[in-house]
Design a protein around this motif. Sequence first.
Motif, PDB file in Angstrom:
ATOM      1  N   ALA A  63       0.762  -1.037  -0.273  1.00  0.00           N
ATOM      2  CA  ALA A  63       0.077  -0.345   0.158  1.00  0.00           C
ATOM      3  C   ALA A  63       0.884   1.751   0.436  1.00  0.00           C
ATOM      4  N   ASP A  64       1.571   1.550   0.357  1.00  0.00           N
ATOM      5  CA  ASP A  64       2.566   2.780   1.107  1.00  0.00           C
ATOM      6  C   ASP A  64       3.570   2.757  -0.043  1.00  0.00           C
ATOM      7  N   ILE A  65       4.098   1.331  -1.088  1.00  0.00           N
ATOM      8  CA  ILE A  65       4.550   1.837  -2.677  1.00  0.00           C
ATOM      9  C   ILE A  65       3.928   2.193  -3.148  1.00  0.00           C
ATOM     10  N   LEU A  66       2.475   1.364  -3.315  1.00  0.00           N
ATOM     11  CA  LEU A  66       1.639   2.179  -4.507  1.00  0.00           C
ATOM     12  C   LEU A  66       0.887   3.274  -4.367  1.00  0.00           C
ATOM     13  N   GLY A  67       0.970   3.310  -2.687  1.00  0.00           N
ATOM     14  CA  GLY A  67       0.023   4.992  -2.476  1.00  0.00           C
ATOM     15  C   GLY A  67      -1.450   4.846  -2.483  1.00  0.00           C
ATOM     16  N   LYS A  68      -1.225   3.842  -2.248  1.00  0.00           N
ATOM     17  CA  LYS A  68      -3.004   3.116  -2.109  1.00  0.00           C
ATOM     18  C   LYS A  68      -3.165   3.297  -0.597  1.00  0.00           C
ATOM     19  N   ASP A  69      -5.044   3.377  -0.524  1.00  0.00           N
ATOM     20  CA  ASP A  69      -5.379   2.934   0.310  1.00  0.00           C
ATOM     21  C   ASP A  69      -6.280   1.119   1.067  1.00  0.00           C
ATOM     22  N   LYS A  70      -4.746   1.011   2.369  1.00  0.00           N
ATOM     23  CA  LYS A  70      -4.733  -0.296   2.225  1.00  0.00           C
ATOM     24  C   LYS A  70      -6.128  -1.280   2.216  1.00  0.00           C
ATOM     25  N   ALA A  71      -7.423  -0.837   1.743  1.00  0.00           N
ATOM     26  CA  ALA A  71      -8.825  -1.109   1.695  1.00  0.00           C
ATOM     27  C   ALA A  71      -8.743  -1.625  -0.276  1.00  0.00           C
ATOM     28  N   SER A  72      -8.204  -0.964  -0.938  1.00  0.00           N
ATOM     29  CA  SER A  72      -8.126  -1.219  -2.096  1.00  0.00           C
ATOM     30  C   SER A  72      -6.974  -2.412  -2.553  1.00  0.00           C
ATOM     31  N   ILE A  73      -5.788  -2.378  -1.616  1.00  0.00           N
ATOM     32  CA  ILE A  73      -5.046  -2.780  -1.821  1.00  0.00           C
ATOM     33  C   ILE A  73      -6.105  -4.841  -1.711  1.00  0.00           C
ATOM     34  N   THR A  74      -6.347  -4.937  -0.318  1.00  0.00           N
ATOM     35  CA  THR A  74      -7.252  -6.543  -0.161  1.00  0.00           C
ATOM     36  C   THR A  74      -7.949  -6.615  -1.309  1.00  0.00           C
ATOM     37  N   ARG A  75      -8.581  -5.428  -2.234  1.00  0.00           N
ATOM     38  CA  ARG A  75      -9.816  -5.556  -3.320  1.00  0.00           C
ATOM     39  C   ARG A  75      -8.291  -6.296  -3.927  1.00  0.00           C
ATOM     40  N   LEU A  76      -7.599  -5.650  -4.686  1.00  0.00           N
ATOM     41  CA  LEU A  76      -6.770  -5.608  -5.554  1.00  0.00           C
ATOM     42  C   LEU A  76      -5.655  -6.909  -5.536  1.00  0.00           C
ATOM     43  N   LEU A  77      -5.067  -7.634  -4.796  1.00  0.00           N
ATOM     44  CA  LEU A  77      -4.693  -9.437  -4.406  1.00  0.00           C
ATOM     45  C   LEU A  77      -5.830  -9.963  -4.429  1.00  0.00           C
ATOM     46  N   ASN A  78      -7.057  -9.879  -4.140  1.00  0.00           N
ATOM     47  CA  ASN A  78      -8.401 -10.630  -4.015  1.00  0.00           C
ATOM     48  C   ASN A  78      -8.410 -11.311  -5.782  1.00  0.00           C
ATOM     49  N   SER A  79      -8.606 -10.129  -6.665  1.00  0.00           N
ATOM     50  CA  SER A  79      -8.373 -10.262  -7.970  1.00  0.00           C
ATOM     51  C   SER A  79      -6.751 -11.224  -8.037  1.00  0.00           C
ATOM     52  N   LEU A  80      -5.944 -10.933  -7.854  1.00  0.00           N
ATOM     53  CA  LEU A  80      -4.392 -11.768  -8.231  1.00  0.00           C
ATOM     54  C   LEU A  80      -4.697 -13.381  -7.784  1.00  0.00           C
ATOM     55  N   VAL A  81      -5.044 -13.014  -6.665  1.00  0.00           N
ATOM     56  CA  VAL A  81      -5.564 -14.736  -5.204  1.00  0.00           C
ATOM     57  C   VAL A  81      -6.478 -15.552  -6.976  1.00  0.00           C
ATOM     58  N   LYS A  82      -7.498 -14.872  -6.848  1.00  0.00           N
ATOM     59  CA  LYS A  82      -8.591 -15.180  -7.772  1.00  0.00           C
ATOM     60  C   LYS A  82      -7.375 -16.125  -9.308  1.00  0.00           C
ATOM     61  N   CYS A  83      -6.994 -15.602  -9.280  1.00  0.00           N
ATOM     62  CA  CYS A  83      -6.939 -16.122 -10.405  1.00  0.00           C
ATOM     63  C   CYS A  83      -5.180 -16.307 -10.498  1.00  0.00           C
ATOM     64  N   GLN A  84      -4.954 -17.111  -9.589  1.00  0.00           N
ATOM     65  CA  GLN A  84      -4.217 -17.638  -9.429  1.00  0.00           C
ATOM     66  C   GLN A  84      -2.545 -17.028  -9.398  1.00  0.00           C
ATOM     67  N   LEU A  85      -2.463 -16.051  -8.918  1.00  0.00           N
ATOM     68  CA  LEU A  85      -1.228 -15.352  -9.144  1.00  0.00           C
ATOM     69  C   LEU A  85      -0.456 -15.616  -8.641  1.00  0.00           C
ATOM     70  N   VAL A  86      -1.241 -15.315  -7.622  1.00  0.00           N
ATOM     71  CA  VAL A  86      -0.834 -15.074  -6.322  1.00  0.00           C
ATOM     72  C   VAL A  86      -1.194 -15.084  -4.851  1.00  0.00           C
ATOM     73  N   GLU A  87      -0.584 -15.196  -4.229  1.00  0.00           N
ATOM     74  CA  GLU A  87      -1.347 -16.491  -2.541  1.00  0.00           C
ATOM     75  C   GLU A  87      -0.753 -15.673  -1.373  1.00  0.00           C
ATOM     76  N   ARG A  88      -2.039 -16.058  -0.784  1.00  0.00           N
ATOM     77  CA  ARG A  88      -1.662 -14.695   0.785  1.00  0.00           C
ATOM     78  C   ARG A  88      -0.807 -15.826   2.177  1.00  0.00           C
ATOM     79  N   ILE A  89       0.555 -15.100   2.487  1.00  0.00           N
ATOM     80  CA  ILE A  89       0.730 -16.326   3.772  1.00  0.00           C
ATOM     81  C   ILE A  89       1.096 -15.190   5.302  1.00  0.00           C
ATOM     82  N   GLN A  90       0.306 -15.986   5.588  1.00  0.00           N
ATOM     83  CA  GLN A  90       0.548 -15.254   7.300  1.00  0.00           C
ATOM     84  C   GLN A  90       1.559 -15.194   7.819  1.00  0.00           C
TER      85      GLN A  90
END
Lengths: 154, 154
Positions: A63-90
């Motif tokens: 979020a800092d690097i892209l200059g966007k809100d945390k919420a935007s990142i959540t949704r951006l990642l949702n779409s990247l996760v949905k098409c299986q290019l990215v995964e979230r790891i705690q």
Amino acid sequence: MDDLQCENIKIGELMPLMGHLMCYVRQQTSQAYAELDYDITPEAADALMIIQHFDGLPQKKLADILGKDKASITRLLNSLVKCQLVERIQDLEDRRIIRAHITEEGKAVFQKILPKLHALNDLALTDINDHDFNNLLQTMATIVANTSAPCCDS
Amino acid sequence: MDDLQCENIKIGELMPLMGHLMCYVRQQTSQAYAELDYDITPEAADALMIIQHFDGLPQKKLADILGKDKASITRLLNSLVKCQLVERIQDLEDRRIIRAHITEEGKAVFQKILPKLHALNDLALTDINDHDFNNLLQTMATIVANTSAPCCDS
DNA sequence: ATCAATAGTTGACAGTATCAACTAAAATCC
DNA sequence: GGATTTTAGTTGATACTGTCAACTATTGAT
């Protein structure tokens, strides 16, 4: 043509150049994914490029690097996760943190678009020697370090 | 930390730096306008900076530089016109073309935020000598010229 | 143990991007 | 010179993005 009264604002001369280049690269990369039937928006292509560069980045840093809100990142990642290019790891040490990792499929797809990226790279750097480009990179890094103190620590 | 397999894509190293810098400058300028009670969105701040640099730019050129659709530019300019910072002037020679000009009010407001822009400029360019920055500008200009041929003529 | 700070998610809402259809003006072509 | 094509810009519909506030969960501080 004519600057108004901003000759001394050197950074102002740099902005249109960066804008032009960034949107060109963004369009080319998102188009390269589109040709492989991945529906990557330009914004998601930006994020993907950052994650490829800094694999395992916490969402907050992204979020800092892209200059966007945390919420935007959540949704951006949702779409990247949905098409299986990215995964979230705690993160196991600090379980508040969720890191964005490129998946195996993401790496494979990246390999497939590498030729296009190389072509783009060669086109962009035509008639530019290594020395000049390395100077450019280093100077840009200094500028970013000068300006990024307040928003981003590492 | 670790690039995956993209060491040869030099332009890829430049992108995160540019993204970081652009969003920083964008935020600072739109905030400077906000302090003068102008409700300028970050996107509008980008457009305004371009128009300040190339006063009288046709909307189409603006669309090329910002990498946005013509329709987006129409609406962006609507908001800048509404707050009286920009005016549309039809080209007399080619009446299809509408040029975006900074208004007198726009110039006055720009004068007011000049100190902030100078401060930003000085901060960004700390420890960077003129020679290095001029090299940076020139190299960037070459890169943009290399990549902008297909989309933008002048 | 309590309270504050940080990372992330969700819902609501406004703003933005984009496509297609449209108007108007200029350029091309026969 | 008149028909066709191209270009610049606007508008409406629709989907996407960004942001704010409220929320949960985890960590850090007193």
